[in-house]
Design a protein around this motif. Structure first.
Motif, mmCIF file in Angstrom:
data_model
loop_
_atom_site.group_PDB
_atom_site.id
_atom_site.type_symbol
_atom_site.label_atom_id
_atom_site.label_comp_id
_atom_site.label_asym_id
_atom_site.label_seq_id
_atom_site.Cartn_x
_atom_site.Cartn_y
_atom_site.Cartn_z
ATOM 1 N N PHE A 66 57.150 -10.838 95.219
ATOM 2 C CA PHE A 66 57.529 -9.642 94.996
ATOM 3 C C PHE A 66 58.157 -8.828 96.370
ATOM 4 O O PHE A 66 59.185 -8.155 96.181
ATOM 5 N N SER A 67 57.912 -9.198 97.542
ATOM 6 C CA SER A 67 58.143 -8.778 98.785
ATOM 7 C C SER A 67 59.638 -9.127 98.897
ATOM 8 O O SER A 67 60.507 -8.679 99.740
ATOM 9 N N MET A 68 59.933 -10.473 98.374
ATOM 10 C CA MET A 68 61.403 -10.943 98.599
ATOM 11 C C MET A 68 62.319 -10.869 97.392
ATOM 12 O O MET A 68 63.017 -11.652 97.407
ATOM 13 N N GLN A 69 62.202 -9.793 96.393
ATOM 14 C CA GLN A 69 62.777 -9.860 95.259
ATOM 15 C C GLN A 69 64.294 -9.461 95.776
ATOM 16 O O GLN A 69 65.118 -9.940 94.634
ATOM 17 N N HIS A 70 64.638 -8.773 96.813
ATOM 18 C CA HIS A 70 65.863 -8.651 97.161
ATOM 19 C C HIS A 70 66.783 -9.851 97.176
ATOM 20 O O HIS A 70 67.922 -9.776 97.312
ATOM 21 N N ARG A 71 66.133 -10.893 97.409
ATOM 22 C CA ARG A 71 66.790 -12.143 97.820
ATOM 23 C C ARG A 71 67.346 -13.071 96.437
ATOM 24 O O ARG A 71 67.957 -14.030 96.449
ATOM 25 N N GLY A 72 66.869 -12.282 95.324
ATOM 26 C CA GLY A 72 67.230 -12.834 93.952
ATOM 27 C C GLY A 72 66.287 -12.277 92.791
ATOM 28 O O GLY A 72 65.433 -12.051 92.682
ATOM 29 N N GLN A 73 67.422 -11.962 91.617
ATOM 30 C CA GLN A 73 66.760 -11.112 90.633
ATOM 31 C C GLN A 73 66.959 -11.691 89.359
ATOM 32 O O GLN A 73 66.750 -11.166 88.155
ATOM 33 N N GLU A 74 67.660 -12.843 89.125
ATOM 34 C CA GLU A 74 67.962 -13.541 88.125
ATOM 35 C C GLU A 74 66.765 -14.097 87.415
ATOM 36 O O GLU A 74 66.321 -13.919 86.254
ATOM 37 N N SER A 75 66.039 -14.841 88.131
ATOM 38 C CA SER A 75 64.884 -15.545 87.452
ATOM 39 C C SER A 75 63.676 -15.582 88.748
ATOM 40 O O SER A 75 64.015 -15.448 90.003
ATOM 41 N N THR A 76 62.631 -15.949 88.273
ATOM 42 C CA THR A 76 61.495 -16.324 89.371
ATOM 43 C C THR A 76 60.619 -17.385 88.546
ATOM 44 O O THR A 76 60.502 -17.686 87.427
ATOM 45 N N GLY A 77 59.782 -18.065 89.494
ATOM 46 C CA GLY A 77 58.986 -19.037 88.900
ATOM 47 C C GLY A 77 57.875 -19.318 90.109
ATOM 48 O O GLY A 77 58.116 -19.294 91.324
ATOM 49 N N ILE A 78 56.761 -19.923 89.633
ATOM 50 C CA ILE A 78 55.541 -20.271 90.446
ATOM 51 C C ILE A 78 54.928 -21.541 89.932
ATOM 52 O O ILE A 78 54.973 -21.896 88.585
ATOM 53 N N SER A 79 54.779 -22.743 90.476
ATOM 54 C CA SER A 79 54.202 -23.870 90.033
ATOM 55 C C SER A 79 52.818 -23.838 91.269
ATOM 56 O O SER A 79 52.741 -23.583 92.109
ATOM 57 N N SER A 80 51.611 -24.388 90.355
ATOM 58 C CA SER A 80 50.619 -24.521 91.090
ATOM 59 C C SER A 80 49.838 -25.806 90.958
ATOM 60 O O SER A 80 50.082 -26.511 89.778
ATOM 61 N N GLY B 117 56.610 -21.044 94.995
ATOM 62 C CA GLY B 117 57.518 -20.191 94.192
ATOM 63 C C GLY B 117 59.090 -19.869 94.573
ATOM 64 O O GLY B 117 59.357 -20.374 95.915
ATOM 65 N N HIS B 118 59.708 -19.358 93.620
ATOM 66 C CA HIS B 118 61.075 -19.175 93.935
ATOM 67 C C HIS B 118 61.704 -17.901 93.292
ATOM 68 O O HIS B 118 61.284 -17.713 92.048
ATOM 69 N N ASN B 119 62.561 -17.241 94.036
ATOM 70 C CA ASN B 119 63.281 -15.925 93.229
ATOM 71 C C ASN B 119 64.799 -16.570 93.496
ATOM 72 O O ASN B 119 65.342 -17.078 94.598
ATOM 73 N N ARG B 120 65.443 -16.691 92.174
ATOM 74 C CA ARG B 120 66.773 -17.197 92.197
ATOM 75 C C ARG B 120 67.719 -15.727 92.098
ATOM 76 O O ARG B 120 67.614 -14.936 91.152
ATOM 77 N N TYR B 121 68.740 -15.799 92.845
ATOM 78 C CA TYR B 121 69.767 -14.683 92.630
ATOM 79 C C TYR B 121 70.890 -15.275 91.457
ATOM 80 O O TYR B 121 70.813 -16.253 91.250
ATOM 81 N N SER B 122 71.624 -14.341 91.180
ATOM 82 C CA SER B 122 71.978 -14.315 89.886
ATOM 83 C C SER B 122 73.389 -15.232 89.952
ATOM 84 O O SER B 122 74.092 -15.533 91.043
ATOM 85 N N THR B 123 73.589 -16.048 88.747
ATOM 86 C CA THR B 123 74.578 -17.271 88.628
ATOM 87 C C THR B 123 75.358 -17.108 87.461
ATOM 88 O O THR B 123 75.327 -16.448 86.773
ATOM 89 N N ALA B 124 76.246 -17.942 87.509
ATOM 90 C CA ALA B 124 77.133 -17.972 86.085
ATOM 91 C C ALA B 124 76.593 -18.536 85.167
ATOM 92 O O ALA B 124 75.649 -19.612 85.079
ATOM 93 N N GLY B 125 76.980 -18.087 83.904
ATOM 94 C CA GLY B 125 76.397 -18.777 82.468
ATOM 95 C C GLY B 125 75.545 -17.889 82.031
ATOM 96 O O GLY B 125 74.707 -17.252 82.442
ATOM 97 N N GLU B 126 75.259 -18.048 80.715
ATOM 98 C CA GLU B 126 74.388 -17.381 79.928
ATOM 99 C C GLU B 126 72.998 -18.150 79.847
ATOM 100 O O GLU B 126 71.971 -17.535 79.481
ATOM 101 N N ASP B 127 73.031 -19.320 79.905
ATOM 102 C CA ASP B 127 71.489 -19.999 80.123
ATOM 103 C C ASP B 127 71.289 -20.421 81.250
ATOM 104 O O ASP B 127 70.430 -21.330 81.290
ATOM 105 N N SER B 128 71.245 -19.502 81.983
ATOM 106 C CA SER B 128 70.583 -19.472 83.341
ATOM 107 C C SER B 128 69.215 -19.706 83.525
ATOM 108 O O SER B 128 68.567 -19.879 84.566
#
Length: 466
Positions: free
Chosen positions: A22-36, A70-81
């Motif tokens: 959440f604190s690093m949302q500025h680094r990517g807004q396309e998708s997010t994920g966490i694995s435990s 966890g990971h925040n991804r910034y926007s990428t090309a393509g509709e199926d990101s």
């Protein structure tokens, strides 16, 4: 540009990872994920959207275990990101694995083609999937040794968090291009994150930066084990200070806000202007604009209001959306602007689309003159080390001089910070990655190397969309 986090040795690992992302949302807004991981099984949730949209209390409770990445991804090309969201999970000979990656591998296609020739099947265009396959196909008997084997085969910029069912491994490339920090949680657990603002939010004590070329291994009831895989050749990315990092973060011992302030002061020395008022382009231009105003002794005002519910234009998927969002995002305070000669300070100039619209907006608000000042050098080369900048032909500074750009955007003048001025602002204690400005691809690759933009069909390489 992405954000990664790894948490180890805490029963609330998933929630800590959530707040860090959440604190690093500025680094990517396309998708997010966490694995435990709970010692027996890895569980994964990843979707398109912001951190607060993807995760709720029930979701986090299902991701149990004392280790989370966890990971925040910034926007990428393509509709199926959604296919390209991270972490990437796989089952293989030694069990289960999950990988989160921030960076860009410049030998992505060479590695991928070799893997395909050996029978590998890929579901995405991500270089992170290369990493998973290299680990899975290694002939080493232990995961740690497979990771070392994999690292020898990749080139470029990378910060990796790799999770097994019982351990966590963190690796930073030998150039230290992307930031990565280590912290200690209040209950004794550990956290690594792309920025120190994540450590601050979860109440972790900053211990140190992960060293370039270092691998940290986290095991139950043990201190992290450090191994130096490569001799460091430290080249931290200057763009982290210019644009990407949050102002309150500390990178390599230097506060981002203070660095931007120095850039603004240096810019005023190099490219002064006869003006009445200095305005920043919010938010990443604020500190530089304040420094610019202080050095010139000219009033500084927050004369442009930003709507924070609209994403950053630099990392949005299409040009049409970017142009609309400039209007949605920025609004001038006409009473401050009307009848004045304005200097508008921004952090960087890529295509020039946003800046051109800002100049028009200020003139429509009554500015008699608009002087554009950029607190970074001219961007003349695409970065291939984790920033998805456009192709060289799309960079406005490769085609036009500053005078021509000023005329094109209808500004009275345009001034950039020099490369030497940027170095002076950052300090002479480091050799920084300045590839966007000087074209020095020191970590391998070239302007034609693979980008961070994901190709859904690797046979039809999509153009960058920044």
């Amino acid at each position: 540009m992405c954000a990664i986090v790894g948490v180890y040795g805490d029963e609330e690992a998933t929630k800590i990872a959530y707040y860090a992302l959440f604190s690093m949302q500025h680094r990517g807004q396309e998708s997010t994920g966490i694995s435990s991981a709970d010692g027996e099984k890895i569980r994964l949730v990843k979707k398109r959207g912001l951190v607060t949209d993807v995760f709720d209390e029930d979701t986090l409770n299902r991701l149990n275990g004392c280790c989370a990445i966890g990971h925040n991804r910034y926007s990428t090309a393509g509709e199926d990101s959604i296919l390209d969201a991270q972490p990437v999970f796989a089952k293989y000979k030694l069990g289960e694995i999950s990988v989160a990656h921030n960076g860009n591998l410049v030998n992505k296609y060479e590695v991928r083609n070799r893997l395909i020739n050996r029978g590998a099947i890929f579901q995405t265009g991500m270089d992170t999937e290369n990493i998973v396959h290299l680990i899975a196909k290694s002939q080493e008997d232990k995961l740690k040794d497979r990771i070392k084997d994999m690292i020898k085969k990749i080139e470029g910029a990378y910060c990796l968090a790799i999770q097994s069912r019982g351990k966590m491994f963190v690796i930073r490339d030998r150039f230290g291009i992307r930031p990565l920090s280590l912290g200690r949680l209040k209950n004794g657990g550990w956290i690594v994150a792309s920025e120190t603002c994540a450590l601050d939010l979860v109440g972790a004590e900053f211990i140190r930066d992960v060293r370039p070329g270092e691998m940290l291994t986290f095991s139950k009831d043990k201190e992290p084990k450090s191994e130096q895989l490569f001799e460091p050749d430290y080249h931290p990315c200057a763009f982290e200070y210019i644009y990407f990092a949050r102002p309150d973060s500390i990178i390599d011992g230097k506060n981002v806000y203070n660095m931007r302030l120095k850039m603004g002061k240096q810019l005023a020395k190099e490219r002064p202007a006869d003006i009445d008022l200095v305005l920043p382009v919010p938010d990443s231009g604020v500190a530089a604009a304040r420094g610019f105003a202080q050095e010139l002794g000219v009033p500084f005002e927050m004369g442009i209001v930003r709507n924070h519910y609209v994403g950053r234009t630099f990392i949005e998927p299409t040009q049409e959306i970017r142009e609309l969002k400039v209007k949605l995002k920025l609004s001038p305070i006409k009473d401050l602007i009307a009848g004045k000669r304005i200097a508008i300070v921004d952090d960087s100039l890529v295509r020039g689309t946003t800046s051109k619209q800002i100049v028009k907006m200020l003139k429509d608000a009554g500015a008699t003159e608009v002087h554009m000042r950029i607190a970074a050098p001219e961007i003349k080369y695409p970065c291939r080390y984790g920033i998805d900048t456009p192709t060289k032909d799309e960079l406005i500074s490769t085609k036009l001089t500053p005078e021509e750009i000023a005329k094109n955007m209808d500004a009275k003048s345009l001034g950039f910070l020099s490369i030497e001025g940027l170095k002076a602002s950052l300090g002479d204690d480091r050799e920084y990655s300045l590839v966007s400005f000087d074209g020095n691809y020191f970590a391998g690759g070239s302007a034609n190397s693979p980008t961070c933009a994901v190709e859904i069909n690797s046979n039809k390489r999509k153009k960058n969309t920044i």
